[in-house]
Design an enzyme around this catalytic site. Structure first.
Site, short mmCIF file in Angstrom:
data_model
loop_
_atom_site.label_atom_id
_atom_site.label_comp_id
_atom_site.label_asym_id
_atom_site.label_seq_id
_atom_site.Cartn_x
_atom_site.Cartn_y
_atom_site.Cartn_z
N SER A 87 2.96 -2.59 10.47
CA SER A 87 4.39 -2.58 10.75
C SER A 87 5.08 -3.90 10.41
O SER A 87 5.96 -4.36 11.14
CB SER A 87 4.64 -2.19 12.21
OG SER A 87 4.16 -0.87 12.46
N GLY A 138 1.99 1.83 10.83
CA GLY A 138 2.97 2.92 10.73
C GLY A 138 3.60 3.30 12.04
O GLY A 138 4.27 4.33 12.14
N ASN A 162 0.86 -1.18 0.00
CA ASN A 162 0.00 0.00 0.00
C ASN A 162 0.90 1.23 0.00
O ASN A 162 1.48 1.58 1.03
CB ASN A 162 -0.89 -0.03 1.25
CG ASN A 162 -1.74 1.22 1.39
OD1 ASN A 162 -1.81 2.04 0.47
ND2 ASN A 162 -2.38 1.36 2.53
N TRP A 163 1.03 1.84 -1.18
CA TRP A 163 1.97 2.97 -1.31
C TRP A 163 1.38 4.27 -0.76
O TRP A 163 2.06 5.29 -0.72
CB TRP A 163 2.38 3.15 -2.77
CG TRP A 163 3.16 1.99 -3.34
CD1 TRP A 163 3.57 0.86 -2.67
CD2 TRP A 163 3.65 1.84 -4.68
NE1 TRP A 163 4.28 0.03 -3.51
CE2 TRP A 163 4.34 0.59 -4.75
CE3 TRP A 163 3.58 2.63 -5.83
CZ2 TRP A 163 4.93 0.14 -5.94
CZ3 TRP A 163 4.17 2.17 -7.01
CH2 TRP A 163 4.85 0.94 -7.05
N LYS A 164 0.13 4.24 -0.38
CA LYS A 164 -0.54 5.42 0.20
C LYS A 164 -0.30 6.66 -0.67
O LYS A 164 -0.24 6.56 -1.88
CB LYS A 164 -0.08 5.61 1.65
CG LYS A 164 -0.26 4.35 2.49
CD LYS A 164 -0.13 4.59 3.95
CE LYS A 164 -0.22 3.26 4.69
NZ LYS A 164 -0.26 3.41 6.14
N GLU A 188 -7.23 4.27 7.59
CA GLU A 188 -7.01 5.70 7.31
C GLU A 188 -8.21 6.28 6.56
O GLU A 188 -8.55 7.45 6.73
CB GLU A 188 -5.70 5.87 6.54
CG GLU A 188 -4.50 5.65 7.46
CD GLU A 188 -3.23 5.20 6.77
OE1 GLU A 188 -3.14 5.29 5.53
OE2 GLU A 188 -2.32 4.74 7.49
N GLU A 243 -5.82 -5.39 10.19
CA GLU A 243 -4.84 -4.35 10.47
C GLU A 243 -5.22 -3.62 11.75
O GLU A 243 -6.05 -2.70 11.72
CB GLU A 243 -4.80 -3.34 9.32
CG GLU A 243 -4.41 -3.93 7.99
CD GLU A 243 -3.75 -2.89 7.10
OE1 GLU A 243 -2.63 -3.14 6.67
OE2 GLU A 243 -4.35 -1.82 6.88
N HIS A 257 -9.69 0.73 4.49
CA HIS A 257 -8.45 0.93 5.26
C HIS A 257 -8.75 1.87 6.43
O HIS A 257 -9.56 2.79 6.30
CB HIS A 257 -7.37 1.53 4.35
CG HIS A 257 -6.02 1.54 4.98
ND1 HIS A 257 -5.64 2.48 5.91
CD2 HIS A 257 -4.95 0.70 4.83
CE1 HIS A 257 -4.40 2.22 6.30
NE2 HIS A 257 -3.97 1.15 5.66
N GLY A 273 2.63 -1.33 4.40
CA GLY A 273 2.64 0.10 4.09
C GLY A 273 4.06 0.58 3.89
O GLY A 273 4.64 0.44 2.81
N GLY A 274 4.66 1.12 4.95
CA GLY A 274 5.97 1.75 4.85
C GLY A 274 7.03 0.91 4.14
O GLY A 274 7.75 1.42 3.27
#
Ligand code: PEP
Length: 249
Positions: free
Chosen positions: A204, A167, A8-10, A93, A161, A91, A225-226
């Protein structure tokens, strides 16, 4: 089940950076399915960069309607038209930043399925809910209300999640992840009568913890993600997923 490692490159990266990242993951990892979900403006170019590669491309959200007066939104048919095969929905977010309820997520999942996309539906408890001992009931309720009846038949994927692990560098214990994934498997089996839905863990996930997490029962992959923004880390997570499934690997 072949593990699915989804990135997930957000809202990160220029077009050039997205294309470079796609080219850097083109080689893939034998034994793992890879999916990358770039920001919407970069999607078609990432699809182009991955032509001929065994790496799928997905959106990060879609509107519940196929078209209409919804300024700033993207529809599921548009994602499909741009070359996407998957879309992340619900998600945390999106739920937090845009007030998406389970009902909204469910409508979006229906729209994705109608457009021929594989939905990756996200669920997970907040820190307060976990501390209150409500993690399992929250996740079960989110599954119940966010997934439409056709979900399993459409090959839908669920990502667990925990909101507090995204994150932050924090992650639940392996026992806690295993417990939630076992619960999700039971809930989905009771509702859909099958065991084929892929269950991803997200929060994470890094090369250092991926192998232990991805070897847990009912963990069929990861939503990353990151670490998905660094090609070597993303591929290392996929390799760890494969190694964890290989006797002696
Ligand atoms: C995510 O946003 O889906 C996620 C899991 O992020 P991170 O890996 O950075 O925690």
């Amino acid at each position: 089940m072949t593990p699915l490692i989804a990135g997930n490159w957000k809202m990160h990266g220029t077009l050039a950076e997205a294309v470079a990242l796609a080219q850097a993951v083109r080689a893939g990892v034998a034994g793992a399915d890879l999916l990358v979900c770039p920001p919407a403006p970069h999607l078609a170019s990432v699809v182009q960069a991955l032509v001929g590669a065994a790496v799928a491309v997905g959106g990060q959200d879609c509107h519940a309607a196929a078209k209409g007066a919804h300024t700033g939104d993207v529809s599921a048919p548009m994602l499909r038209d741009a070359g996407a095969s998957h879309v992340i929905l619900g998600h945390s977010e999106r739920r937090a930043d845009h007030g998406e309820t389970d009902a909204v997520v469910r409508a979006k999942v229906e729209a994705a399925i109608a457009a021929g996309l594989v939905p990756v539906a996200c669920v997970g408890e907040t820190e307060a809910q976990r501390l209150a001992g409500e993690a399992e009931s929250v996740v079960a309720a989110q599954l119940d209300a966010s997934l439409p009846d056709g979900f399993a038949d459409a090959g839908g994927v669920v990502a667990y999640e925990p909101v507090w692990a995204i994150g932050t560098g924090l992650s639940p214990t392996e026992g806690d992840i295993a417990a939630i994934h076992a619960l999700m498997r039971r809930v989905l089996a009771a509702r859909f009568g099958e065991g084929g839905t892929r269950l991803l863990y997200g929060g994470s996930v890094k090369p250092g913890n991926a192998r232990a997490i991805l070897a847990l029962p009912h963990v069929d992959g990861a939503l990353v993600g990151g670490a998905s923004l660094v090609a070597a880390d993303f591929l290392a997570i996929a390799a760890a997923a494969v190694a964890g499934r290989t006797p002696g690997g």
